[in-house]
Design a protein around this motif. Structure first.
Motif, PDB file in Angstrom:
ATOM      1  N   ASP A  76       0.223  64.296-103.935  1.00 26.61           N
ATOM      2  CA  ASP A  76       0.229  64.924-105.249  1.00 26.61           C
ATOM      3  C   ASP A  76       0.154  63.916-106.389  1.00 26.61           C
ATOM      4  O   ASP A  76       0.249  64.299-107.553  1.00 26.61           O
ATOM      5  N   GLY A  77       0.004  62.619-106.070  1.00 28.62           N
ATOM      6  CA  GLY A  77      -0.119  61.601-107.102  1.00 28.62           C
ATOM      7  C   GLY A  77       1.179  60.972-107.543  1.00 28.62           C
ATOM      8  O   GLY A  77       1.176  60.087-108.406  1.00 28.62           O
ATOM      9  N   SER A  78       2.326  61.376-106.983  1.00 28.93           N
ATOM     10  CA  SER A  78       3.609  60.786-107.347  1.00 28.93           C
ATOM     11  C   SER A  78       3.856  59.512-106.551  1.00 28.93           C
ATOM     12  O   SER A  78       3.135  59.206-105.599  1.00 28.93           O
ATOM     13  N   GLU A  79       4.907  58.782-106.925  1.00 26.69           N
ATOM     14  CA  GLU A  79       5.215  57.515-106.268  1.00 26.69           C
ATOM     15  C   GLU A  79       5.768  57.741-104.868  1.00 26.69           C
ATOM     16  O   GLU A  79       6.628  58.590-104.654  1.00 26.69           O
ATOM     17  N   GLY A  80       5.277  56.938-103.931  1.00 24.72           N
ATOM     18  CA  GLY A  80       5.674  57.120-102.547  1.00 24.72           C
ATOM     19  C   GLY A  80       6.997  56.472-102.189  1.00 24.72           C
ATOM     20  O   GLY A  80       7.695  56.947-101.291  1.00 24.72           O
ATOM     21  N   ILE A 211       8.984  41.260-101.570  1.00 24.67           N
ATOM     22  CA  ILE A 211       9.040  42.181-102.710  1.00 24.67           C
ATOM     23  C   ILE A 211       8.589  43.556-102.223  1.00 24.67           C
ATOM     24  O   ILE A 211       7.521  43.693-101.628  1.00 24.67           O
ATOM     25  N   LEU A 212       9.394  44.553-102.476  1.00 30.23           N
ATOM     26  CA  LEU A 212       9.070  45.941-102.142  1.00 30.23           C
ATOM     27  C   LEU A 212       8.900  46.716-103.435  1.00 30.23           C
ATOM     28  O   LEU A 212       9.834  46.805-104.243  1.00 30.23           O
ATOM     29  N   SER A 213       7.724  47.249-103.647  1.00 28.53           N
ATOM     30  CA  SER A 213       7.447  47.992-104.869  1.00 28.53           C
ATOM     31  C   SER A 213       6.548  49.181-104.535  1.00 28.53           C
ATOM     32  O   SER A 213       6.201  49.414-103.364  1.00 28.53           O
ATOM     33  N   SER A 214       6.188  49.905-105.561  1.00 31.91           N
ATOM     34  CA  SER A 214       5.384  51.112-105.389  1.00 31.91           C
ATOM     35  C   SER A 214       4.337  51.182-106.487  1.00 31.91           C
ATOM     36  O   SER A 214       4.585  50.755-107.625  1.00 31.91           O
ATOM     37  N   ILE A 215       3.182  51.695-106.125  1.00 29.44           N
ATOM     38  CA  ILE A 215       2.124  51.884-107.111  1.00 29.44           C
ATOM     39  C   ILE A 215       2.494  53.051-108.015  1.00 29.44           C
ATOM     40  O   ILE A 215       2.958  54.093-107.544  1.00 29.44           O
ATOM     41  N   ARG A 216       2.302  52.872-109.297  1.00 30.18           N
ATOM     42  CA  ARG A 216       2.698  53.897-110.255  1.00 30.18           C
ATOM     43  C   ARG A 216       1.945  55.202-110.028  1.00 30.18           C
ATOM     44  O   ARG A 216       0.817  55.207-109.557  1.00 30.18           O
ATOM     45  N   SER A 217       2.594  56.290-110.396  1.00 30.50           N
ATOM     46  CA  SER A 217       1.985  57.597-110.213  1.00 30.50           C
ATOM     47  C   SER A 217       0.812  57.784-111.166  1.00 30.50           C
ATOM     48  O   SER A 217       0.631  57.034-112.133  1.00 30.50           O
TER      49      SER A 217
END
Length: 316
Positions: A76-80, A211-217
């Motif tokens: 749905d395009g939100s952060e995973g 580093i653990l991060s997430s791609i922005r929604s």
């Protein structure tokens, strides 16, 4: 689990409206508790502070300076990352959470793996390669072996008739010479494999930083781009107002006050005055046309037509 849920909740309430979270582990660093940083920081500054140190420089010659895990967006395009953390799919990361060096809730600029790779090259001047999970495991396995064992494995592969094309050889060479790996994962990948890979990177002696991060929604990226457009318009308005000539001191003060009021914010409207006037004229034209046609339909003539007219004087 409470720590990881608190990270997800705080990230949603503080940073995820305009940016993405990031958890940083450093080898040899064992703080009593991780540093929670809610101030905004861009990706370039975060990578510059993480990669540009003596330990990372020494590790780049014998191992990996950093491994960056980027969790992709959901369907749905939100952060995973927040979704996986809140659903309890990362138990190993949950255990390692207390040993993290710092947790950033507001990292700006994490739009894709390419932008992160570009910032990593600018910050440290190192070899940066984007890899998948299986390539990351092969890299860790190759670093755990000695050079002599690697040569034996390569000779065995050639003798066994396993030929590799030039593109694959170039890819393997780039991964073997890499100092920073960017591992892109999505919700389609196995959550247990993602969790175990992050734990292996944290526990590995050849990896200096994780580093653990997430791609922005998608909504955050659109909002950021709109803000960039507004900033650009404000800058152009300021540059245009700075070049104007003022005739006297009174006009100068009035213009300054007017410019300050104009620069307070830029607001979007649904239509301009010309568009509104055109719409009103269209409705007026439709109404007048309908009224005219209705009046013409009301005109009536005689119903009976005769071929022989009555004699003169006997019309009645």
């Amino acid at each position: 689990m409470k720590y990881l849920l608190s990270v997800a909740t705080a990230a949603l309430s503080i940073g995820l409206t305009t940016a993405a979270p990031a958890i940083v582990w450093k080898a040899g660093s064992s703080p009593a508790s991780p540093s929670h940083i809610s101030e905004q920081i861009d990706t370039l500054s975060l990578l510059d502070a993480t990669l540009n140190n003596d330990d990372s420089a020494a590790a780049s010659s014998t191992g990996l300076s950093a491994v960056i895990f980027l969790v992709g967006r959901d369907a749905d395009g939100s952060e995973g990352l927040v979704t996986m953390a809140s659903s309890g799919k990362l138990p190993g990361v949950q255990e390692k959470h207390a040993h993290a060096d710092s947790i950033h809730y507001h990292v700006d600029g994490v739009e894709s793996s390419r932008t992160v790779a570009k910032d990593a090259r600018l910050s440290g001047g190192m070899n940066v390669v984007e890899v998948a999970l299986d390539e990351f495991h092969r890299k860790l396995a190759s670093l755990a072996q000695s050079e002599q064992e690697e040569e034996l494995v390569e000779d065995a592969a050639v003798e066994g008739g396993k030929k590799v094309n030039k593109a694959e050889q170039k890819r393997r060479r780039a991964i073997s010479e890499a100092d920073v790996l960017i591992v892109s994962v999505t919700d389609k990948d196995n959550a247990a494999a993602i969790d175990s890979s992050i734990v292996k990177a944290i526990d590995s002696k050849v990896v200096q930083n994780v580093i653990l991060s997430s791609i922005r929604s998608t909504d955050e990226v659109k909002r950021s781009r709109r803000m960039a457009v507004v900033d650009k318009m404000n800058k152009s308005a300021r540059s245009a107002s700075a070049g104007r000539r003022r005739l006297d001191e009174d006009n100068e003060n009035n213009n300054d006050d007017g410019n300050q009021q104009q620069e307070e914010g830029v607001y979007y409207v649904n239509m301009t005055p010309n568009i509104l006037a055109g719409i009103l004229f269209f409705f007026m034209f439709v109404m007048v046309t309908h009224l005219g046609l209705s009046c013409m339909n009301m005109i009536e003539g005689q119903d009976v037509y005769v071929k022989k007219l009555p004699a003169i004087g006997r019309e009645v």
